[in-house]
Design a protein around this motif. Structure first.
Motif, PDB file in Angstrom:
ATOM      1  N   VAL A  76      12.500  -6.521   1.072  1.00  0.00           N
ATOM      2  CA  VAL A  76      13.142  -5.242   0.780  1.00  0.00           C
ATOM      3  C   VAL A  76      12.097  -4.132   0.661  1.00  0.00           C
ATOM      4  O   VAL A  76      12.314  -3.005   1.125  1.00  0.00           O
ATOM      5  N   ALA A  77      10.958  -4.439   0.052  1.00  0.00           N
ATOM      6  CA  ALA A  77       9.880  -3.449  -0.023  1.00  0.00           C
ATOM      7  C   ALA A  77       9.459  -3.020   1.380  1.00  0.00           C
ATOM      8  O   ALA A  77       9.226  -1.833   1.644  1.00  0.00           O
ATOM      9  N   GLY A  78       9.386  -3.995   2.284  1.00  0.00           N
ATOM     10  CA  GLY A  78       9.005  -3.701   3.657  1.00  0.00           C
ATOM     11  C   GLY A  78      10.036  -2.880   4.414  1.00  0.00           C
ATOM     12  O   GLY A  78       9.707  -2.247   5.423  1.00  0.00           O
ATOM     13  N   LEU A  79      11.274  -2.862   3.937  1.00  0.00           N
ATOM     14  CA  LEU A  79      12.333  -2.075   4.575  1.00  0.00           C
ATOM     15  C   LEU A  79      12.319  -0.618   4.120  1.00  0.00           C
ATOM     16  O   LEU A  79      13.094   0.190   4.632  1.00  0.00           O
ATOM     17  N   GLY A  80      11.455  -0.293   3.144  1.00  0.00           N
ATOM     18  CA  GLY A  80      11.335   1.093   2.718  1.00  0.00           C
ATOM     19  C   GLY A  80      11.767   1.381   1.303  1.00  0.00           C
ATOM     20  O   GLY A  80      11.874   2.545   0.905  1.00  0.00           O
ATOM     21  N   ALA A  81      12.001   0.338   0.495  1.00  0.00           N
ATOM     22  CA  ALA A  81      12.449   0.556  -0.882  1.00  0.00           C
ATOM     23  C   ALA A  81      11.296   0.851  -1.830  1.00  0.00           C
ATOM     24  O   ALA A  81      11.538   1.189  -2.989  1.00  0.00           O
ATOM     25  N   GLY A  82      10.055   0.711  -1.373  1.00  0.00           N
ATOM     26  CA  GLY A  82       8.903   1.030  -2.217  1.00  0.00           C
ATOM     27  C   GLY A  82       8.017  -0.176  -2.450  1.00  0.00           C
ATOM     28  O   GLY A  82       8.360  -1.309  -2.114  1.00  0.00           O
ATOM     29  N   GLU A  83       6.876   0.069  -3.052  1.00  0.00           N
ATOM     30  CA  GLU A  83       5.855  -0.953  -3.272  1.00  0.00           C
ATOM     31  C   GLU A  83       6.336  -2.065  -4.203  1.00  0.00           C
ATOM     32  O   GLU A  83       7.017  -1.799  -5.197  1.00  0.00           O
ATOM     33  N   LEU A  84       5.970  -3.302  -3.885  1.00  0.00           N
ATOM     34  CA  LEU A  84       6.216  -4.429  -4.774  1.00  0.00           C
ATOM     35  C   LEU A  84       4.942  -4.717  -5.560  1.00  0.00           C
ATOM     36  O   LEU A  84       3.883  -4.966  -4.980  1.00  0.00           O
ATOM     37  N   ARG A  85       5.050  -4.690  -6.896  1.00  0.00           N
ATOM     38  CA  ARG A  85       3.924  -4.977  -7.786  1.00  0.00           C
ATOM     39  C   ARG A  85       4.214  -6.276  -8.529  1.00  0.00           C
ATOM     40  O   ARG A  85       5.293  -6.428  -9.087  1.00  0.00           O
ATOM     41  N   ALA A 106       8.466   9.600  -9.421  1.00  0.00           N
ATOM     42  CA  ALA A 106       7.349   8.726  -9.042  1.00  0.00           C
ATOM     43  C   ALA A 106       7.668   7.249  -9.249  1.00  0.00           C
ATOM     44  O   ALA A 106       6.918   6.382  -8.795  1.00  0.00           O
ATOM     45  N   LEU A 107       8.765   6.965  -9.935  1.00  0.00           N
ATOM     46  CA  LEU A 107       9.093   5.579 -10.268  1.00  0.00           C
ATOM     47  C   LEU A 107       9.874   4.948  -9.116  1.00  0.00           C
ATOM     48  O   LEU A 107      11.082   5.138  -8.972  1.00  0.00           O
ATOM     49  N   THR A 108       9.163   4.212  -8.261  1.00  0.00           N
ATOM     50  CA  THR A 108       9.783   3.617  -7.089  1.00  0.00           C
ATOM     51  C   THR A 108       9.343   2.163  -6.962  1.00  0.00           C
ATOM     52  O   THR A 108       8.588   1.645  -7.772  1.00  0.00           O
ATOM     53  N   GLY A 109       9.824   1.505  -5.908  1.00  0.00           N
ATOM     54  CA  GLY A 109       9.433   0.124  -5.663  1.00  0.00           C
ATOM     55  C   GLY A 109      10.022  -0.827  -6.682  1.00  0.00           C
ATOM     56  O   GLY A 109      11.122  -0.624  -7.198  1.00  0.00           O
ATOM     57  N   ALA A 110       9.268  -1.881  -6.996  1.00  0.00           N
ATOM     58  CA  ALA A 110       9.753  -2.889  -7.942  1.00  0.00           C
ATOM     59  C   ALA A 110       8.575  -3.605  -8.577  1.00  0.00           C
ATOM     60  O   ALA A 110       7.485  -3.701  -7.999  1.00  0.00           O
ATOM     61  N   ASP A 111       8.833  -4.121  -9.770  1.00  0.00           N
ATOM     62  CA  ASP A 111       7.844  -4.905 -10.506  1.00  0.00           C
ATOM     63  C   ASP A 111       8.401  -6.297 -10.723  1.00  0.00           C
ATOM     64  O   ASP A 111       9.482  -6.458 -11.299  1.00  0.00           O
TER      65      ASP A 111
END
Length: 422
Positions: A76-85, A106-111
């Protein structure tokens, strides 16, 4: 006739997310755009939508599911939802902070929290055996009622007129749609028009048939339980919490014997599907939780008002107690009477919306928005507007149209589409 947002939208959890599975990036791109528009409207309206960005937290106690969470999150991160941490230790300073209210662009991606220590550090109220939590960040909730009112006010300012009534017929001629007949309070009203949009929610298929179109839609009834968490088991600043594992409800020996003696209740002894979820509702002084679990959602014909299983609130509470064990206190005689309401998820088979033209010239659709109508509404309406005025379409528009079902490439991907319900 009912006022706007009173059929199913006011029964919503009012949540939004850009965290969507593939194949393809159509849903991620649509939701990113829709959230952009929600944020713009929140700023322009002076905060009337009460938009927050607390996120969605997907929790599991199964190591195989944790592995799948990591794999799917990378996708999903690779589809454009944001950085995976990824965080494997307690107190990781790279875990982004969040506010209980408002939204931080600024709060994007996922942890992704892996391991019990990392999970307990951030989510100490979850079950001790939780081994992973995926905290998707460009997610949260808003006031759907305020969103509807702001949009209605803007429409009226632009010259729109609201006619309350029921569509009785859609007229067509050799050029397509020619008009609509509406049963209104003062009698039948004819509206001459070459453009009609079917945005009738769970009644979209019924309206489509008036134009001679059978839309590929089904409805499912989903209940929402408003629960009084007066013991304050769930922190008031919690994100939306989603349990990713199947659940076997915990029963005493006596309760189990009683259920075994009632064949129509035997399903309560079997494993129930994943997906139970909850979120706080209201501010710090509130004690309300919204609880949902579509454990037996099946296609059905919509009826109003809908009827709900009287056992549903207890079943949902028992399921969520697996994720948040302290909720079990309410099963021991402390539960106050919950309120149950709900609405219909109007869905396509792959759970992706329909927006755009149909085989009848002038008859357009914006429907099949399942349980994500609020979050997708602005982005979907933008696509519809582009279709109506002949403006350039975004690259994801075709995968949201009825025409996708004539695309061999899309049809080949259909079996891999898991639905993306949560």
């Amino acid at each position: 006739p009912l006022p706007p947002l009173s059929l199913t939208s006011d029964k919503s959890t009012e949540c939004y997310r850009n965290w969507w599975p593939g194949p393809g990036d159509a849903m991620v791109r649509l939701m990113n755009r829709s959230i952009d528009l929600l944020e713009e409207l929140e700023s322009a309206s002076g905060g009337r939508l009460h938009l927050n960005r607390r996120g969605y937290a997907y929790a599991t106690a199964e190591r195989a599911c944790a592995t799948e969470l990591e794999r799917s999150a990378a996708e999903v991160a690779g589809l454009g939802a944001g950085e995976l941490r990824i965080h494997r230790v307690a107190g990781d300073p790279h875990y982004p902070a969040r506010a209980a209210d408002g939204f931080d662009p600024a709060l994007t991606g996922a942890d992704l929290l892996l391991g019990r220590a990392a999970v307990r550090d951030r989510f100490p109220y979850l079950a001790d055996d939780v081994v992973a939590v995926l905290h998707a960040r460009r997610c949260g909730w808003l006031s759907a009622q305020q969103l509807g009112m702001v949009l209605l006010e803007r429409a009226r300012e632009a010259g729109a007129r609201l006619l309350r009534g029921k569509v009785a017929s859609i007229r067509t001629d050799g050029g397509g749609v020619s008009g609509v007949d509406v049963e209104a309070a003062g009698g039948r009203v004819h509206v001459a028009t070459r453009s009609v949009v079917d945005a009738a929610g769970p009644l979209a298929r019924e309206l489509g048939r008036l134009a001679g179109i059978d839309l590929p839609l089904v409805n499912e009834l989903h209940a929402i339980v408003t629960f009084d968490d007066y013991l304050r088991v769930v922190p008031r600043d919690a994100p939306l919490l989603v349990w990713c594992d199947p659940v076997e409800l915990a029963w005493t020996d006596e309760e189990r014997r009683g259920l075994e003696a009632e064949p129509e209740l035997s399903w309560l002894l079997a494993p129930l599907p994943a997906g139970a979820h909850l979120r706080p509702e209201g501010g710090e002084a509130s004690t309300r939780l919204l609880m949902l679990w579509g454990h037996h959602a099946e296609p059905c014909e919509p009826t109003f008002p809908p009827r709900f299983d009287p056992l549903h609130p207890e079943v949902v509470l028992r399921g969520l107690s697996r994720m948040v064990p302290a909720l079990g206190a309410y099963l021991r005689g402390a539960m106050r009477r919950p309120f149950v309401d709900g609405g219909y998820y109007c869905k396509t088979r792959e759970n992706r919306l329909l927006v755009g033209p149909t085989a009848v010239a002038g008859f357009h659709v914006l429907c099949g928005l399942s349980g994500y109508g609020i979050m997708a509404s602005l982005g979907a309406a933008e696509v519809l507007g582009a279709h109506l005025v002949g403006a350039p379409l975004p690259p994801y528009a075709r995968e949201l149209s009825l025409a996708r079902y004539q695309d061999p490439e899309y049809l080949a991907r259909l079996p891999a589409m898991g639905g993306g319900q949560l």
